[in-house]
Design a protein around this motif. Structure first.
Motif, PDB file in Angstrom:
ATOM      1  N   PRO A 123     128.766  13.232-106.178  1.00 49.35           N
ATOM      2  CA  PRO A 123     129.409  14.220-105.324  1.00 49.35           C
ATOM      3  C   PRO A 123     129.983  13.579-104.067  1.00 49.35           C
ATOM      4  CG  PRO A 123     127.327  15.068-106.150  1.00 49.35           C
ATOM      5  CD  PRO A 123     127.381  13.613-106.541  1.00 49.35           C
ATOM      6  N   GLY A 124     131.223  13.911-103.767  1.00 51.99           N
ATOM      7  CA  GLY A 124     131.890  13.381-102.589  1.00 51.99           C
ATOM      8  C   GLY A 124     132.601  12.064-102.798  1.00 51.99           C
ATOM      9  N   ALA A 125     132.335  11.385-103.918  1.00 45.77           N
ATOM     10  CA  ALA A 125     132.959  10.084-104.188  1.00 45.77           C
ATOM     11  C   ALA A 125     134.300  10.282-104.897  1.00 45.77           C
ATOM     12  CB  ALA A 125     132.039   9.227-105.045  1.00 45.77           C
ATOM     13  N   THR A 126     135.194   9.324-104.727  1.00 44.82           N
ATOM     14  CA  THR A 126     136.467   9.344-105.439  1.00 44.82           C
ATOM     15  C   THR A 126     136.398   8.393-106.631  1.00 44.82           C
ATOM     16  OG1 THR A 126     137.375   7.621-103.992  1.00 44.82           O
ATOM     17  CG2 THR A 126     137.787   9.932-103.382  1.00 44.82           C
ATOM     18  N   LEU A 127     137.132   8.742-107.668  1.00 44.05           N
ATOM     19  CA  LEU A 127     137.138   7.937-108.884  1.00 44.05           C
ATOM     20  C   LEU A 127     138.541   7.955-109.493  1.00 44.05           C
ATOM     21  CD1 LEU A 127     135.475   6.341-111.028  1.00 44.05           C
ATOM     22  CD2 LEU A 127     135.133   8.536-112.198  1.00 44.05           C
ATOM     23  N   PRO A 128     139.207   6.798-109.556  1.00 43.57           N
ATOM     24  CA  PRO A 128     140.512   6.742-110.223  1.00 43.57           C
ATOM     25  C   PRO A 128     140.322   6.629-111.730  1.00 43.57           C
ATOM     26  CG  PRO A 128     139.967   4.590-109.352  1.00 43.57           C
ATOM     27  CD  PRO A 128     138.830   5.496-108.958  1.00 43.57           C
ATOM     28  N   LEU A 129     141.186   7.266-112.486  1.00 41.67           N
ATOM     29  CA  LEU A 129     141.111   7.223-113.943  1.00 41.67           C
ATOM     30  C   LEU A 129     142.494   6.953-114.514  1.00 41.67           C
ATOM     31  CD1 LEU A 129     138.829  10.324-114.618  1.00 41.67           C
ATOM     32  CD2 LEU A 129     138.171   7.927-114.883  1.00 41.67           C
TER      33      LEU A 129
ATOM     34  N   CYS B 291     128.722  15.411-113.167  1.00 40.92           N
ATOM     35  CA  CYS B 291     129.313  15.846-111.899  1.00 40.92           C
ATOM     36  C   CYS B 291     130.714  16.387-112.155  1.00 40.92           C
ATOM     37  CB  CYS B 291     129.372  14.679-110.925  1.00 40.92           C
ATOM     38  SG  CYS B 291     129.986  15.109-109.274  1.00 40.92           S
ATOM     39  N   ALA B 292     131.001  17.546-111.586  1.00 42.48           N
ATOM     40  CA  ALA B 292     132.338  18.112-111.692  1.00 42.48           C
ATOM     41  C   ALA B 292     133.315  17.265-110.893  1.00 42.48           C
ATOM     42  CB  ALA B 292     132.347  19.549-111.181  1.00 42.48           C
ATOM     43  N   ALA B 293     134.493  17.046-111.460  1.00 42.56           N
ATOM     44  CA  ALA B 293     135.532  16.246-110.818  1.00 42.56           C
ATOM     45  C   ALA B 293     136.723  17.134-110.520  1.00 42.56           C
ATOM     46  CB  ALA B 293     135.958  15.091-111.727  1.00 42.56           C
ATOM     47  N   LEU B 294     137.213  17.069-109.294  1.00 41.66           N
ATOM     48  CA  LEU B 294     138.411  17.810-108.886  1.00 41.66           C
ATOM     49  C   LEU B 294     139.616  16.886-108.976  1.00 41.66           C
ATOM     50  CD1 LEU B 294     139.777  20.325-107.636  1.00 41.66           C
ATOM     51  CD2 LEU B 294     139.250  19.340-105.384  1.00 41.66           C
ATOM     52  N   LEU B 295     140.620  17.300-109.716  1.00 40.29           N
ATOM     53  CA  LEU B 295     141.832  16.505-109.841  1.00 40.29           C
ATOM     54  C   LEU B 295     142.601  16.517-108.528  1.00 40.29           C
ATOM     55  CD1 LEU B 295     143.936  14.950-111.546  1.00 40.29           C
ATOM     56  CD2 LEU B 295     144.907  17.176-112.164  1.00 40.29           C
ATOM     57  N   GLY B 296     142.897  15.328-108.012  1.00 40.14           N
ATOM     58  CA  GLY B 296     143.696  15.204-106.801  1.00 40.14           C
ATOM     59  C   GLY B 296     145.083  14.705-107.133  1.00 40.14           C
ATOM     60  N   GLU B 297     145.418  13.515-106.669  1.00 43.92           N
ATOM     61  CA  GLU B 297     146.728  12.946-106.949  1.00 43.92           C
ATOM     62  C   GLU B 297     146.845  12.587-108.425  1.00 43.92           C
ATOM     63  OE1 GLU B 297     147.675   9.689-104.412  1.00 43.92           O
ATOM     64  OE2 GLU B 297     146.720  10.613-102.668  1.00 43.92           O
ATOM     65  N   SER B 298     148.051  12.696-108.944  1.00 46.37           N
ATOM     66  CA  SER B 298     148.285  12.330-110.342  1.00 46.37           C
ATOM     67  C   SER B 298     149.703  11.803-110.492  1.00 46.37           C
ATOM     68  CB  SER B 298     148.074  13.531-111.266  1.00 46.37           C
ATOM     69  OG  SER B 298     149.043  14.535-111.009  1.00 46.37           O
ATOM     70  N   GLU B 299     149.857  10.898-111.434  1.00 48.00           N
ATOM     71  CA  GLU B 299     151.177  10.355-111.754  1.00 48.00           C
ATOM     72  C   GLU B 299     151.298  10.231-113.265  1.00 48.00           C
ATOM     73  OE1 GLU B 299     153.998   6.383-111.055  1.00 48.00           O
ATOM     74  OE2 GLU B 299     151.934   6.457-110.283  1.00 48.00           O
ATOM     75  N   ARG B 300     152.343  10.853-113.808  1.00 44.79           N
ATOM     76  CA  ARG B 300     152.594  10.721-115.242  1.00 44.79           C
ATOM     77  C   ARG B 300     153.548   9.555-115.453  1.00 44.79           C
ATOM     78  NH1 ARG B 300     153.612  15.550-119.599  1.00 44.79           N
ATOM     79  NH2 ARG B 300     153.443  14.234-121.462  1.00 44.79           N
TER      80      ARG B 300
ATOM     81  N   ILE C 168     145.317   9.146-112.408  1.00 44.05           N
ATOM     82  CA  ILE C 168     144.867  10.265-111.575  1.00 44.05           C
ATOM     83  C   ILE C 168     143.758   9.805-110.634  1.00 44.05           C
ATOM     84  CG2 ILE C 168     145.456  11.942-113.385  1.00 44.05           C
ATOM     85  CD1 ILE C 168     142.457  12.240-113.953  1.00 44.05           C
ATOM     86  N   ILE C 169     143.592  10.561-109.562  1.00 47.74           N
ATOM     87  CA  ILE C 169     142.485  10.354-108.628  1.00 47.74           C
ATOM     88  C   ILE C 169     141.638  11.615-108.648  1.00 47.74           C
ATOM     89  CG2 ILE C 169     141.790   9.905-106.248  1.00 47.74           C
ATOM     90  CD1 ILE C 169     143.227   7.561-107.449  1.00 47.74           C
ATOM     91  N   THR C 170     140.329  11.450-108.828  1.00 50.03           N
ATOM     92  CA  THR C 170     139.424  12.591-108.840  1.00 50.03           C
ATOM     93  C   THR C 170     138.415  12.462-107.702  1.00 50.03           C
ATOM     94  OG1 THR C 170     137.761  11.573-110.283  1.00 50.03           O
ATOM     95  CG2 THR C 170     139.627  12.669-111.362  1.00 50.03           C
ATOM     96  N   ARG C 171     137.822  13.584-107.363  1.00 44.85           N
ATOM     97  CA  ARG C 171     136.769  13.595-106.336  1.00 44.85           C
ATOM     98  C   ARG C 171     135.575  14.370-106.869  1.00 44.85           C
ATOM     99  NH1 ARG C 171     136.149  12.509-101.045  1.00 44.85           N
ATOM    100  NH2 ARG C 171     134.668  13.728 -99.837  1.00 44.85           N
ATOM    101  N   GLY C 172     134.391  13.782-106.725  1.00 48.76           N
ATOM    102  CA  GLY C 172     133.184  14.424-107.214  1.00 48.76           C
ATOM    103  C   GLY C 172     132.817  15.654-106.405  1.00 48.76           C
ATOM    104  N   GLU C 173     132.375  16.683-107.108  1.00 44.66           N
ATOM    105  CA  GLU C 173     131.967  17.913-106.442  1.00 44.66           C
ATOM    106  C   GLU C 173     130.528  18.282-106.805  1.00 44.66           C
ATOM    107  OE1 GLU C 173     135.215  20.729-107.315  1.00 44.66           O
ATOM    108  OE2 GLU C 173     135.761  20.440-105.209  1.00 44.66           O
TER     109      GLU C 173
ATOM    110  N   PRO D 169     137.679   2.781-114.596  1.00 43.99           N
ATOM    111  CA  PRO D 169     136.572   2.874-115.534  1.00 43.99           C
ATOM    112  C   PRO D 169     137.065   2.924-116.967  1.00 43.99           C
ATOM    113  CG  PRO D 169     136.524   4.660-113.925  1.00 43.99           C
ATOM    114  CD  PRO D 169     137.820   3.958-113.763  1.00 43.99           C
ATOM    115  N   ALA D 170     136.316   2.312-117.856  1.00 39.37           N
ATOM    116  CA  ALA D 170     136.650   2.355-119.271  1.00 39.37           C
ATOM    117  C   ALA D 170     136.019   3.571-119.919  1.00 39.37           C
ATOM    118  CB  ALA D 170     136.148   1.092-119.968  1.00 39.37           C
ATOM    119  N   SER D 171     136.669   4.117-120.921  1.00 37.96           N
ATOM    120  CA  SER D 171     136.131   5.236-121.677  1.00 37.96           C
ATOM    121  C   SER D 171     136.056   4.856-123.127  1.00 37.96           C
ATOM    122  CB  SER D 171     137.030   6.475-121.497  1.00 37.96           C
ATOM    123  OG  SER D 171     136.702   7.459-122.441  1.00 37.96           O
TER     124      SER D 171
END
Length: 237
Positions: free
Chosen positions: A24-30, A78-87, A95-100, A233-235
């Motif tokens: 929660p509160g951390a950012t995670l690029p995907l 942890c729920a992730a909120l979608l922030g910035e995104s680029e297609r 995309i950039i996500t933020r933990g909630e 991160p790898a999936s």
């Protein structure tokens, strides 16, 4: 009546299993390259998935090649909120996500959408009694000191800063952990701990341990394997 309460207490959200833990509160690029998660990005951006939120859960073992059951992932995500995104031109997404908010995975559905969908219940911290105020002060100080020791051993002086004062004690442990390269198991343990004081003790112990390793080795921490390629991160999905 009990069935009605249970139904209101659970929700369904898309799930993204990863070999990392979002706090929660951390950012995670995907970097989304598989068709099913490209579709997830489209659904988040178009509102087909409401509130631009989805769930990130850590895969239990690298031996799992395809997540299909609850047993394949850690129970708390942890729920992730979608922030910035680029297609990108070829259809991939950065995309950039933020933990909630944290949640517990109750069921995984592999047929409802191209991506995984989970039935979840939200997990909140236990409330702190007023009598805990003195203990909170001491534990906050110990956690901040452990964070400073870790950062002094791991990073250049101008690349880190102390957290701003006044941060809620429940969120402080996550903020300190997110600033450091802790193993997945440590991050998952912090995510699952619902008592703020115990979580402050945990993060203090973890950061002191890691700072000790770094001081003895006289080396900076290596990024976890899932962060090496492209810093993302790898999936396995």
């Amino acid at each position: 009546m009990d069935a009605e309460r249970q139904e209101r207490a659970t929700e369904t959200i898309p799930l993204f299993p990863l070999q990392t833990v979002l706090l929660p509160g951390a950012t995670l690029p995907l970097h989304l390259f598989e068709p099913r998660y490209r579709q997830l990005a489209v659904d988040l951006l178009t509102g087909a998935v409401p509130d631009r939120r989805f769930g990130i859960v850590a895969i239990r073992t690298s031996a799992v090649r395809e997540v299909e059951h609850v047993e394949h992932v850690h129970g708390i995500g942890c729920a992730a909120l979608l922030g910035e995104s680029e297609r990108l031109p070829d259809g991939r997404f950065d995309i950039i996500t933020r933990g909630e908010r944290r949640f517990r995975v109750l069921e995984i559905d592999i047929s409802r959408a191209p991506y995984l969908v989970g039935r979840i219940e939200w997990v909140d911290d236990a409330p702190l009694p007023p009598a805990a105020a003195h203990a909170v002060h001491g534990l906050r100080g110990a956690a901040l000191a452990a964070h400073a020791a870790y950062c002094a051993a791991a990073w250049h002086r101008d690349t880190w800063a102390k957290p701003e004062p006044g941060i809620d004690s429940g969120a402080l442990s996550y903020l300190l952990a997110a600033d450091c390269l802790l193993p997945l198991a440590d991050r998952q343990e912090l995510l699952e701990e619902t008592h703020p004081l115990r979580r402050l003790r945990l993060v203090s112990r973890m950061l002191r341990r890691e700072a000790g390793f770094l001081s003895k080795l006289r080396a900076v921490p290596a990024p976890p394997p899932e962060l090496i390629q492209l810093g993302l991160p790898a999936s396995l999905n």
